[in-house]
Design a protein around this motif. Structure first.
Motif, PDB file in Angstrom:
ATOM      1  N   ARG A 120       0.817  -1.221   0.000  1.00 53.21           N
ATOM      2  CA  ARG A 120       0.000   0.000   0.000  1.00 53.21           C
ATOM      3  C   ARG A 120       0.849   1.269   0.000  1.00 53.21           C
ATOM      4  O   ARG A 120       0.338   2.358  -0.247  1.00 53.21           O
ATOM      5  CB  ARG A 120      -0.931  -0.004   1.217  1.00 53.21           C
ATOM      6  CG  ARG A 120      -2.052  -1.019   1.101  1.00 53.21           C
ATOM      7  CD  ARG A 120      -2.847  -1.094   2.373  1.00 53.21           C
ATOM      8  NE  ARG A 120      -3.920  -2.077   2.289  1.00 53.21           N
ATOM      9  CZ  ARG A 120      -4.553  -2.572   3.346  1.00 53.21           C
ATOM     10  NH1 ARG A 120      -4.208  -2.182   4.574  1.00 53.21           N
ATOM     11  NH2 ARG A 120      -5.514  -3.463   3.198  1.00 53.21           N
ATOM     12  N   ASP A 121       2.154   1.136   0.286  1.00 53.89           N
ATOM     13  CA  ASP A 121       3.057   2.292   0.246  1.00 53.89           C
ATOM     14  C   ASP A 121       3.503   2.631  -1.169  1.00 53.89           C
ATOM     15  O   ASP A 121       4.177   3.655  -1.376  1.00 53.89           O
ATOM     16  CB  ASP A 121       4.310   2.015   1.091  1.00 53.89           C
ATOM     17  CG  ASP A 121       4.000   1.881   2.567  1.00 53.89           C
ATOM     18  OD1 ASP A 121       3.089   2.588   3.052  1.00 53.89           O
ATOM     19  OD2 ASP A 121       4.660   1.060   3.240  1.00 53.89           O
ATOM     20  N   LEU A 122       3.147   1.799  -2.145  1.00 55.98           N
ATOM     21  CA  LEU A 122       3.673   1.968  -3.497  1.00 55.98           C
ATOM     22  C   LEU A 122       3.455   3.372  -4.057  1.00 55.98           C
ATOM     23  O   LEU A 122       4.388   3.948  -4.649  1.00 55.98           O
ATOM     24  CB  LEU A 122       3.054   0.914  -4.428  1.00 55.98           C
ATOM     25  CG  LEU A 122       3.604   0.870  -5.851  1.00 55.98           C
ATOM     26  CD1 LEU A 122       5.094   0.539  -5.862  1.00 55.98           C
ATOM     27  CD2 LEU A 122       2.831  -0.164  -6.691  1.00 55.98           C
ATOM     28  N   PRO A 123       2.271   3.996  -3.905  1.00 50.53           N
ATOM     29  CA  PRO A 123       2.095   5.345  -4.478  1.00 50.53           C
ATOM     30  C   PRO A 123       3.110   6.357  -3.954  1.00 50.53           C
ATOM     31  O   PRO A 123       3.535   7.249  -4.707  1.00 50.53           O
ATOM     32  CB  PRO A 123       0.669   5.713  -4.057  1.00 50.53           C
ATOM     33  CG  PRO A 123      -0.024   4.391  -3.913  1.00 50.53           C
ATOM     34  CD  PRO A 123       1.016   3.467  -3.337  1.00 50.53           C
ATOM     35  N   SER A 124       3.546   6.228  -2.708  1.00 51.95           N
ATOM     36  CA  SER A 124       4.501   7.183  -2.141  1.00 51.95           C
ATOM     37  C   SER A 124       5.939   6.847  -2.507  1.00 51.95           C
ATOM     38  O   SER A 124       6.845   7.673  -2.319  1.00 51.95           O
ATOM     39  CB  SER A 124       4.368   7.223  -0.616  1.00 51.95           C
ATOM     40  OG  SER A 124       4.764   5.985  -0.035  1.00 51.95           O
ATOM     41  N   LEU A 125       6.161   5.647  -3.046  1.00 57.21           N
ATOM     42  CA  LEU A 125       7.510   5.212  -3.404  1.00 57.21           C
ATOM     43  C   LEU A 125       7.844   5.509  -4.863  1.00 57.21           C
ATOM     44  O   LEU A 125       9.001   5.423  -5.268  1.00 57.21           O
ATOM     45  CB  LEU A 125       7.667   3.713  -3.134  1.00 57.21           C
ATOM     46  CG  LEU A 125       7.581   3.306  -1.662  1.00 57.21           C
ATOM     47  CD1 LEU A 125       7.398   1.794  -1.523  1.00 57.21           C
ATOM     48  CD2 LEU A 125       8.820   3.769  -0.910  1.00 57.21           C
ATOM     49  N   LEU A 126       6.823   5.849  -5.648  1.00 60.16           N
ATOM     50  CA  LEU A 126       7.021   6.186  -7.061  1.00 60.16           C
ATOM     51  C   LEU A 126       6.815   7.681  -7.256  1.00 60.16           C
ATOM     52  O   LEU A 126       6.427   8.399  -6.333  1.00 60.16           O
ATOM     53  CB  LEU A 126       6.060   5.375  -7.935  1.00 60.16           C
ATOM     54  CG  LEU A 126       6.208   3.848  -7.841  1.00 60.16           C
ATOM     55  CD1 LEU A 126       5.171   3.157  -8.715  1.00 60.16           C
ATOM     56  CD2 LEU A 126       7.618   3.414  -8.225  1.00 60.16           C
ATOM     57  N   ARG A 127       7.057   8.150  -8.478  1.00 58.59           N
ATOM     58  CA  ARG A 127       6.956   9.583  -8.774  1.00 58.59           C
ATOM     59  C   ARG A 127       5.851   9.831  -9.803  1.00 58.59           C
ATOM     60  O   ARG A 127       5.588   8.968 -10.655  1.00 58.59           O
ATOM     61  CB  ARG A 127       8.287  10.096  -9.334  1.00 58.59           C
ATOM     62  CG  ARG A 127       9.484   9.850  -8.428  1.00 58.59           C
ATOM     63  CD  ARG A 127      10.704  10.642  -8.885  1.00 58.59           C
ATOM     64  NE  ARG A 127      11.248  10.180 -10.159  1.00 58.59           N
ATOM     65  CZ  ARG A 127      12.430   9.570 -10.290  1.00 58.59           C
ATOM     66  NH1 ARG A 127      13.160   9.301  -9.209  1.00 58.59           N
ATOM     67  NH2 ARG A 127      12.870   9.221 -11.478  1.00 58.59           N
ATOM     68  N   PRO A 128       5.213  10.986  -9.746  1.00 66.11           N
ATOM     69  CA  PRO A 128       4.247  11.314 -10.801  1.00 66.11           C
ATOM     70  C   PRO A 128       4.916  11.210 -12.169  1.00 66.11           C
ATOM     71  O   PRO A 128       6.050  11.666 -12.355  1.00 66.11           O
ATOM     72  CB  PRO A 128       3.858  12.761 -10.478  1.00 66.11           C
ATOM     73  CG  PRO A 128       4.108  12.909  -9.009  1.00 66.11           C
ATOM     74  CD  PRO A 128       5.309  12.057  -8.723  1.00 66.11           C
TER      75      PRO A 128
END
Length: 343
Positions: free
Chosen positions: A44-52
């Motif tokens: 669930r942390d994946l969105p914060s580990l990647l960049r726009p």
């Protein structure tokens, strides 16, 4: 390279026999570069580990019930379909193959029959299914989900596996093994990724049973990969190239997506449309052209996939990663936890 360089000891209790629920509650070990500390995170942390602007690439293949139990005369045999050859013919690995000869009729459940047309050099057979019904209909009647042997050897396949061993992206029939990195995704996680400006694309690689075959050679140069069929649509390739040109990273979700992207990549890193077989075998020393990262589960010792992640991150680095995963009791293999590898 010597195959035993990719060996490690795994406690049997760390082999996951069922997925966690909900799917995105799995743990995820984040590995950045060669020197950064390992991060114990969650899927669930994946969105914060990647960049726009980053793009996740999923495999939309759908697992078919490709495991068949039957008979050749009085002899019990088993068949695991591996690769579609045409509308009625599949290449299959046969259990108790010494009892099967070319031209034999094999009888499975539900009145499904096939002719063992030809034996291949690797011991597999071409099976030609008889009758007028589509083979997909026959498999729904007679087949079961082809769970990996390290799960099927510990418990029986049941109705729950029909749901558990299928990703939310599964659309195109043809795989006999799931692209398991995608099993962790839920509509809720996808919505969060969308809000974070992280894109997604799909391709198709019909995963074959060869993915579970052990590497029997002592040296990687002597191992022959089984071919698998894949497709990248022209529009998909164009969007991926545009995203990368704009500074986004291409993150393959699963080794199947990675292998097809690298099969389609040109020397300059451009991803070309693709339709056909690939038998790409990625080992340390390979120069990656298309992908900037990989989300993947934890793999078997001495497997081609262990070699692939070692090629991406470095062999010694991955041996340390797996030692950490074992010490911290990450769950392994198809129904297990995830890792995010960012070289």
């Amino acid at each position: 390279m010597r195959v035993d360089l990719f060996d490690f000891d795994l406690p049997q209790e760390l082999i996951a026999l069922r997925p966690v629920r909900p799917r995105d509650a799995a743990r995820m070990l984040v590995v950045k570069g060669s020197d950064a500390p390992l991060e114990d995170r969650g899927v669930r942390d994946l969105p914060s580990l990647l960049r726009p602007g980053d793009i996740l690439v999923f495999n939309d293949t759908r697992v078919i019930p490709a495991q068949l139990e039957g008979r050749r005369g009085e002899a019990k045999i088993g068949a695991t379909l591996h690769k579609r050859l045409d509308l009625r013919r599949w290449q299959a690995f046969i259990r108790n193959a010494k009892r099967v000869r070319e031209g034999d009729q094999l009888t499975f459940g539900g009145g499904v029959t096939a002719i063992a047309e030809a034996r291949h050099a690797d011991g597999s057979f071409t099976l030609a299914f008889e009758g007028d019904e589509p083979v997909e209909v026959l498999l729904e009647r007679a087949g079961t989900m082809p769970l990996p042997p390290y799960i099927a050897g510990k418990r029986g396949v049941d109705a729950q596996d029909r749901e558990d061993y299928q990703t939310m992206f599964a659309e195109k029939d043809g795989a006999v093994a799931a692209p398991t990195a995608s099993l962790h995704f839920t509509p809720e996680l996808i919505a969060t990724l969308d809000e974070a400006g992280i894109g997604r694309e799909t391709l198709t690689l019909h995963v074959g049973a060869g993915t579970f075959l052990p590497v029997k050679a002592e040296d990687t140069d002597d191992h022959a990969m089984h071919a698998e069929w894949g497709r990248i649509e022209p529009e998909t390739a164009a969007r991926l190239n545009a995203a990368r040109a704009a500074g986004g990273r291409i993150i393959a979700v699963g080794t199947t997506s990675l292998r097809l992207l690298e099969s389609a990549a040109q020397e300059d890193g451009t991803i070309a449309p693709f339709a056909g077989d690939t038998a790409i075998f990625i080992t340390p020393g390979y120069r990656f052209k298309a992908v900037d990262g990989l989300m993947t589960n934890f793999h078997l010792p001495k497997s081609t996939l262990m070699m692939l992640v070692s090629a991406l991150m470095g062999r010694e680095r991955m041996m340390d990663v797996y030692a950490h995963a074992i010490a911290h009791k990450y769950r392994f293999y198809s129904y297990g936890d995830s890792s995010l590898l960012l070289p």
